[in-house]
Design a protein around this motif. Structure first.
Motif, short mmCIF file in Angstrom:
data_model
loop_
_atom_site.label_atom_id
_atom_site.label_comp_id
_atom_site.label_asym_id
_atom_site.label_seq_id
_atom_site.Cartn_x
_atom_site.Cartn_y
_atom_site.Cartn_z
N LEU A 278 -35.14 -16.17 87.33
CA LEU A 278 -34.31 -17.10 86.58
C LEU A 278 -34.78 -17.25 85.14
CD1 LEU A 278 -33.74 -19.92 89.24
CD2 LEU A 278 -32.02 -18.34 88.34
N VAL A 279 -36.10 -17.24 84.95
CA VAL A 279 -36.67 -17.38 83.61
C VAL A 279 -36.23 -16.24 82.71
CG1 VAL A 279 -38.86 -17.33 82.33
CG2 VAL A 279 -38.64 -18.74 84.38
N THR A 280 -36.05 -15.06 83.28
CA THR A 280 -35.71 -13.88 82.48
C THR A 280 -34.23 -13.53 82.53
OG1 THR A 280 -36.33 -12.51 84.39
CG2 THR A 280 -38.01 -12.86 82.70
N HIS A 281 -33.43 -14.35 83.24
CA HIS A 281 -31.99 -14.11 83.35
C HIS A 281 -31.25 -15.37 82.90
CE1 HIS A 281 -33.49 -10.76 85.68
NE2 HIS A 281 -32.26 -10.28 85.85
N PRO A 282 -30.98 -15.49 81.61
CA PRO A 282 -30.42 -16.74 81.06
C PRO A 282 -29.10 -17.17 81.71
CG PRO A 282 -31.17 -15.29 79.29
CD PRO A 282 -31.24 -14.49 80.55
N GLU A 283 -28.22 -16.23 82.03
CA GLU A 283 -26.94 -16.61 82.62
C GLU A 283 -27.14 -17.22 84.00
OE1 GLU A 283 -24.12 -13.47 82.60
OE2 GLU A 283 -24.14 -13.23 80.41
N ALA A 284 -28.04 -16.63 84.78
CA ALA A 284 -28.33 -17.18 86.11
C ALA A 284 -28.99 -18.55 85.99
CB ALA A 284 -29.23 -16.21 86.89
N MET A 285 -29.89 -18.70 85.02
CA MET A 285 -30.53 -20.01 84.83
C MET A 285 -29.49 -21.06 84.46
SD MET A 285 -33.33 -21.85 84.79
CE MET A 285 -34.88 -20.99 84.38
N ALA A 286 -28.55 -20.70 83.59
CA ALA A 286 -27.51 -21.65 83.20
C ALA A 286 -26.65 -22.04 84.40
CB ALA A 286 -26.64 -21.03 82.09
N ALA A 287 -26.32 -21.08 85.25
CA ALA A 287 -25.53 -21.38 86.45
C ALA A 287 -26.31 -22.29 87.39
CB ALA A 287 -25.15 -20.08 87.15
N ALA A 288 -27.61 -22.03 87.52
CA ALA A 288 -28.44 -22.88 88.39
C ALA A 288 -28.47 -24.31 87.88
CB ALA A 288 -29.86 -22.31 88.47
N ARG A 289 -28.63 -24.47 86.58
CA ARG A 289 -28.71 -25.82 86.02
C ARG A 289 -27.36 -26.55 86.09
NH1 ARG A 289 -32.92 -24.13 81.19
NH2 ARG A 289 -34.81 -24.82 82.29
N SER A 297 -25.49 -33.73 96.67
CA SER A 297 -26.10 -33.68 98.00
C SER A 297 -27.54 -34.19 98.00
CB SER A 297 -26.09 -32.24 98.53
OG SER A 297 -27.04 -31.43 97.84
N GLY A 298 -28.04 -34.65 96.85
CA GLY A 298 -29.45 -35.03 96.79
C GLY A 298 -30.36 -33.83 96.95
N ARG A 299 -29.91 -32.67 96.43
CA ARG A 299 -30.66 -31.41 96.48
C ARG A 299 -30.85 -30.89 97.90
NH1 ARG A 299 -35.18 -32.18 91.62
NH2 ARG A 299 -33.63 -32.42 89.96
N ARG A 300 -30.02 -31.35 98.83
CA ARG A 300 -30.12 -30.88 100.20
C ARG A 300 -29.30 -29.61 100.44
NH1 ARG A 300 -31.63 -35.56 99.34
NH2 ARG A 300 -32.75 -36.94 100.77
N HIS A 301 -28.26 -29.42 99.64
CA HIS A 301 -27.45 -28.21 99.81
C HIS A 301 -27.01 -27.72 98.43
CE1 HIS A 301 -25.25 -25.25 102.02
NE2 HIS A 301 -24.11 -25.57 101.44
N LEU A 302 -27.71 -26.69 97.96
CA LEU A 302 -27.48 -26.10 96.64
C LEU A 302 -27.13 -24.63 96.85
CD1 LEU A 302 -30.61 -27.73 94.98
CD2 LEU A 302 -28.22 -28.33 94.46
N ALA A 403 -34.83 -26.31 92.10
CA ALA A 403 -34.16 -27.38 91.38
C ALA A 403 -35.17 -28.30 90.71
CB ALA A 403 -33.26 -28.17 92.33
N SER A 404 -36.24 -28.62 91.41
CA SER A 404 -37.27 -29.49 90.84
C SER A 404 -37.97 -28.82 89.66
CB SER A 404 -38.29 -29.85 91.92
OG SER A 404 -37.67 -30.55 92.99
N LEU A 405 -38.12 -27.52 89.72
CA LEU A 405 -38.81 -26.80 88.66
C LEU A 405 -37.98 -26.70 87.38
CD1 LEU A 405 -40.28 -23.99 90.91
CD2 LEU A 405 -41.68 -25.44 89.43
N VAL A 406 -36.72 -26.32 87.50
CA VAL A 406 -35.97 -25.93 86.31
C VAL A 406 -35.11 -27.05 85.75
CG1 VAL A 406 -35.91 -23.56 87.15
CG2 VAL A 406 -33.92 -25.03 87.51
N SER A 407 -34.96 -28.15 86.48
CA SER A 407 -34.06 -29.20 85.98
C SER A 407 -34.60 -29.86 84.71
CB SER A 407 -33.81 -30.26 87.06
OG SER A 407 -35.03 -30.85 87.46
#
Length: 442
Positions: A278-289, A297-302, A403-407
């Motif tokens: 994710l760190v090296t793939h900006p588009e994927a990181m943006a989609a994750a964020r 879902s309270g991070r229960r289903h991502l 989610a906890s790491l990149v948010s």
């Protein structure tokens, strides 16, 4: 008239498969990874070369499972996708997961585990795993307890990482071990590094399978420690779920627990690799964020982050060899496979098949959110009746961690491979060499 035998590889092709595929994979560590061997495999591109060898051999023997020319062991390699489906759909009988090699490896630390069990007792143990791990549900019934554990440990990790300015693999692994001990046993086990070290010592022996004697006293001490932990089962832990679950004759509950610790250890590797991608793939990181920002879902289903983990496991499976062994003769269209025959599915061959898969060598988590690749054996958790019973729990924990790491934090690669989204990703991911720079998001 004698039954027709399956095609058999020549002595030269058998040697190619043994030396170019089996040996490097075993050297990296089938039970616990050997960091130096993983680093060497990455530098020499051994995993990519192994895929090329299997492709070349498959081209020479296109039909049916291929028998290897071995003096003692009856061994077949599965080369066609439809044959993968047959083997996995017909497990555990006649294709038993309890192969001789797997028994020899796992008996070092879990001799009565479901993975190396057969017959009625296997059914009892499998049902117990499915009950405790909530196999059929994408969100574990104890998610309200597990998600805060992951978030707590990741935030503690990030505080130290921001202070130091970097996040190396070893620091992430230490935090992840705390997560898995708390998830399995409860909060009191967070600092019990001795239990993890004891299990790792036995897992290292398991890498040698038949070639190293079992440390029976160490194994007995591990089992005793686990029994003590189960007796102290905290509410909201897998140990508590295990204590409450019905148990049939021969369940051996304490001997099922090391597999959870073993599997969750590999899960941490997948989570860290996913972060590096994710760190090296900006588009994927943006989609994750975007998914994290819109999560209800309270991070229960991502789903997208779960797909990221699945895609990382496709690219770099932590268990690249699926092993089976026939319990009886099996008739194939091209011939008869004898009873007691080992069956090997080398998953990177199918996961990286650029003749059939779009973006086979690139990070494309979207494939897991569509039916585009349905019918093709993408099997990072195996499949069929003996699919990994902890698959959904693994995806819950890893997606929560990501989610906890990149948010709230940004990362950059300080050391380790630069994974360019415009180029094919390497066949080996050496997570041990990775250090990420960390800073608070603006």
């Amino acid at each position: 008239m004698p039954a027709q035998a399956l095609p058999t590889a020549s002595a030269l092709d058998t040697a190619r498969l043994l030396l170019g595929v089996l040996l490097p994979t075993v050297a990296e560590g089938p039970v616990i990874k050997r960091p130096r061997a993983v680093g060497l495999a990455a530098r020499l591109e051994l995993d990519s070369k192994a895929v090329a060898i299997v492709r070349k051999v498959h081209g020479k023997y296109p039909d049916g499972p291929l028998m290897l020319k071995l003096p003692i062991r009856k061994q077949a390699v599965v080369l066609a996708p439809e044959d993968v489906e047959t083997v996995l759909a017909q497990s555990p009988d006649p294709f038993s997961p309890a192969s001789s090699e797997k028994k020899a490896a796992l008996s070092h630390f879990q001799p009565s585990n479901v993975l190396i069990s057969q017959g009625p007792v296997r059914t009892v143990r499998r049902v117990l795993h499915e009950q405790v791990l909530d196999t059929d549900h994408p969100v574990h019934r104890l998610a309200d307890a597990f998600v805060p554990v992951v978030e707590d440990e990741i935030q503690e990790l990030l505080v130290d990482a921001v202070r130091a300015g970097s996040l190396p693999w070893d620091d992430f692994a230490d935090a992840w071990h705390r997560v898995m001990r708390r998830v399995v046993f409860g909060d009191h086990a967070a600092d019990d590094t001795g239990l993890t070290m004891m299990l790792d010592r036995l897992r290292k022996d398991g890498n040698w399978a038949f070639l190293k004697p079992v440390r029976k006293r160490t194994r007995a001490r591990l089992n005793e420690r686990i029994r003590d932990e189960l007796a102290r089962a905290e509410p909201g832990s897998l140990a508590a779920a295990l204590a409450a679950a019905p148990k049939g004759d021969g369940a051996e509950p304490a001997d099922q627990v090391p597999q959870w610790l073993f599997a969750l250890d590999n899960t941490g590797m997948a989570a860290f690799r996913a972060l590096a991608v994710l760190v090296t793939h900006p588009e994927a990181m943006a989609a994750a964020r975007r998914e994290i920002d819109g999560d209800t879902s309270g991070r229960r289903h991502l789903p997208y982050l779960r797909a990221c983990v699945l895609e990382v496991l496709r690219l770099w499976p932590t268990t690249p060899m699926i092993l089976r062994q026939t319990t009886q003769p099996v008739q194939w269209a091209r011939g008869l496979m004898p009873a007691g025959c080992g069956v090997l599915i080398y998953t990177p061959y199918f996961h990286r098949d650029d003749r059939h898969l779009r973006s086979a060598h690139n990070f494309s988590p979207e494939r897991w959110l569509t039916d585009e690749d349905d019918g093709w054996p993408l099997v990072p958790f195996s499949d069929g009746p003996v699919v990994c019973p902890g698959k959904q729990l693994v995806l819950l924990l890893t997606s929560t961690a990501l989610a906890s790491l990149v948010s709230g934090h940004d990362f950059e690669v300080q050391e380790g491979p630069r994974l360019d989204p415009a180029r094919p990703l390497p066949g080996t991911m050496d997570n041990y060499s990775v250090t990420l720079g960390v800073s608070l998001r603006a």
